[in-house]
Design an enzyme around this catalytic site. Structure first.
Site, PDB file in Angstrom:
ATOM      1  N   SER A 143     -71.301 113.866  -1.180  1.00 30.44           N
ATOM      2  CA  SER A 143     -71.328 114.260   0.230  1.00 30.44           C
ATOM      3  C   SER A 143     -72.162 113.281   1.049  1.00 30.44           C
ATOM      4  O   SER A 143     -71.843 112.104   1.144  1.00 30.44           O
ATOM      5  CB  SER A 143     -71.847 115.695   0.343  1.00 30.44           C
ATOM      6  OG  SER A 143     -71.717 116.184   1.657  1.00 30.44           O
ATOM      7  N   ASP A 273     -61.374 120.799   0.108  1.00 28.30           N
ATOM      8  CA  ASP A 273     -62.718 120.600   0.640  1.00 28.30           C
ATOM      9  C   ASP A 273     -62.724 121.012   2.108  1.00 28.30           C
ATOM     10  O   ASP A 273     -62.121 120.349   2.951  1.00 28.30           O
ATOM     11  CB  ASP A 273     -63.131 119.135   0.485  1.00 28.30           C
ATOM     12  CG  ASP A 273     -64.602 118.892   0.778  1.00 28.30           C
ATOM     13  OD1 ASP A 273     -65.143 119.571   1.667  1.00 28.30           O
ATOM     14  OD2 ASP A 273     -65.195 118.023   0.121  1.00 28.30           O
ATOM     15  N   HIS A 302     -65.866 121.589  -1.768  1.00 28.15           N
ATOM     16  CA  HIS A 302     -66.837 120.514  -1.528  1.00 28.15           C
ATOM     17  C   HIS A 302     -67.824 120.390  -2.695  1.00 28.15           C
ATOM     18  O   HIS A 302     -68.123 119.286  -3.146  1.00 28.15           O
ATOM     19  CB  HIS A 302     -67.587 120.806  -0.223  1.00 28.15           C
ATOM     20  CG  HIS A 302     -68.438 119.675   0.245  1.00 28.15           C
ATOM     21  ND1 HIS A 302     -67.931 118.437   0.557  1.00 28.15           N
ATOM     22  CD2 HIS A 302     -69.785 119.601   0.464  1.00 28.15           C
ATOM     23  CE1 HIS A 302     -68.905 117.637   0.945  1.00 28.15           C
ATOM     24  NE2 HIS A 302     -70.040 118.321   0.904  1.00 28.15           N
TER      25      HIS A 302
END
Length: 322
Positions: A143, A273, A302
């Site tokens: 991320s 996601d 995610h």
């Protein structure tokens, strides 16, 4: 009562004798290296146990497990190095040295009023790599951590890096702009900022209980412990640091950084996601990195390093051994 030796010692004599014993022990006992060990380069430059000190005085916490080829992990927002524990334990037990740090403003690192931007995040990562004198490493970023390692390679080069892994990563750009029409509108991030500022505790609870792990999807079986751990890690972030990071991760353009990556790079992303949509991230990044390999996990959210840990760990190990 009788004694074969005098009992009257001065305080100075007792202290001198004690010190002599300690010095003799340090010089002669195999397990005691107090007098024999040279001062390490890391100690000279400010490393104190599990922290380093950056040029602006920020303390960066890190964990360093195992021996062997080094893997350096960068965590997502607003978590800590602990988010990588399943991967670190898995890879350490297979002969790798695993290092993960808490980004400034997060976890056990300092919460400075400055530096909540990717140039500084990359410089902090560079300071850690230099402090530990690491070479031929594998950089792994999830991320926002994916943005951190991407900016590091764009800003500092890849002389220390042999491979890279981007997982659910934010590059190249999350925000909708004329040059990036498929990005997310600024209103999405304005709402995120407002919700965080209004109630961090509830915001993090809703994020962990909702889209981060796909717990808001029908049939989700995300354990309560996973969601609780997400909340606990998130609550360790400084509010100002987490707030300012939203601007950084939404508005930073990593396009030119991606073009500079010249090492084999594994890109892993879930096609469900909800936080970093795959069409605006992995599918674009895989076209900008010259030696990219794309792995799409059907239905993965995610936080796939947790929900799909076995699959990701296997793919990571295979990539490193290839």
């Amino acid at each position: 009562m009788t004694h074969d030796f005098p009992l009257k010692f001065s305080r100075r004599a007792i202290l001198a004798g004690t010190n002599g014993i300690l010095i003799f022990s340090a010089l002669t006992c195999p397990g005691n290296y107090l007098m024999a060990q040279p001062v390490s380069r890391a100690s000279q430059r400010g490393k104190n146990m599990n922290t380093i000190t950056t040029k602006d005085g920020t303390k960066i916490f890190f964990k360093d497990w195992g021996r062997g080829p080094a893997i350096v992990f960068s965590h997502g927002w607003p978590l800590t190095a602990d988010a990588w524990d399943p991967q670190m334990f898995f890879m350490m037990s297979r002969g790798f040295r695993c290092i993960a740090h808490d980004r400034r403003g997060h976890g056990r690192s300092s919460q400075p009023a400055n530096g909540n931007d990717f140039d500084t995040y990359a410089d902090d990562l560079s300071a850690l790599l230099e402090e530990l004198e690491l070479k031929d490493i594998v950089l792994v970023g999830h991320s926002v951590g994916g943005g951190e390692v991407t900016r590091y390679m764009g800003r500092h080069g890849t002389r220390r890096v042999s491979k890279a892994v981007l997982v659910s990563a934010i590059p190249p750009l999350m925000l909708k702009t004329p040059a990036n029409p498929s990005g997310l509108p600024i209103e999405v991030f304005d709402t995120t900022r407002a919700s965080l500022a209004a109630s961090p505790t509830q915001f993090y609870r809703d994020l962990g209980d909702g889209p981060f792990y796909g717990a808001n999807r029908p049939g989700s079986k995300v354990p309560q412990g996973v969601k609780d751990a997400f909340w606990l890690m998130s609550m360790q972030a400084g509010l100002m640091n987490a707030y300012e990071s939203i601007k950084a991760f939404s508005e930073t353009d990593f396009t030119e950084d991606l073009k500079k990556i010249n090492v084999p790079t594994l890109i892993v992303h879930g096609d469900d996601d909800q936080n970093v949509p795959i069409a605006d991230s992995a599918l674009l990044s895989s076209k900008l990195i010259r030696q990219a390999t794309l792995r799409v996990y059907p239905g993965a959210p995610h936080g796939l390093t947790t929900t799909h840990a076995d699959q990701f760990n296997s793919d990571l190990l295979a990539f490193l051994k290839a």
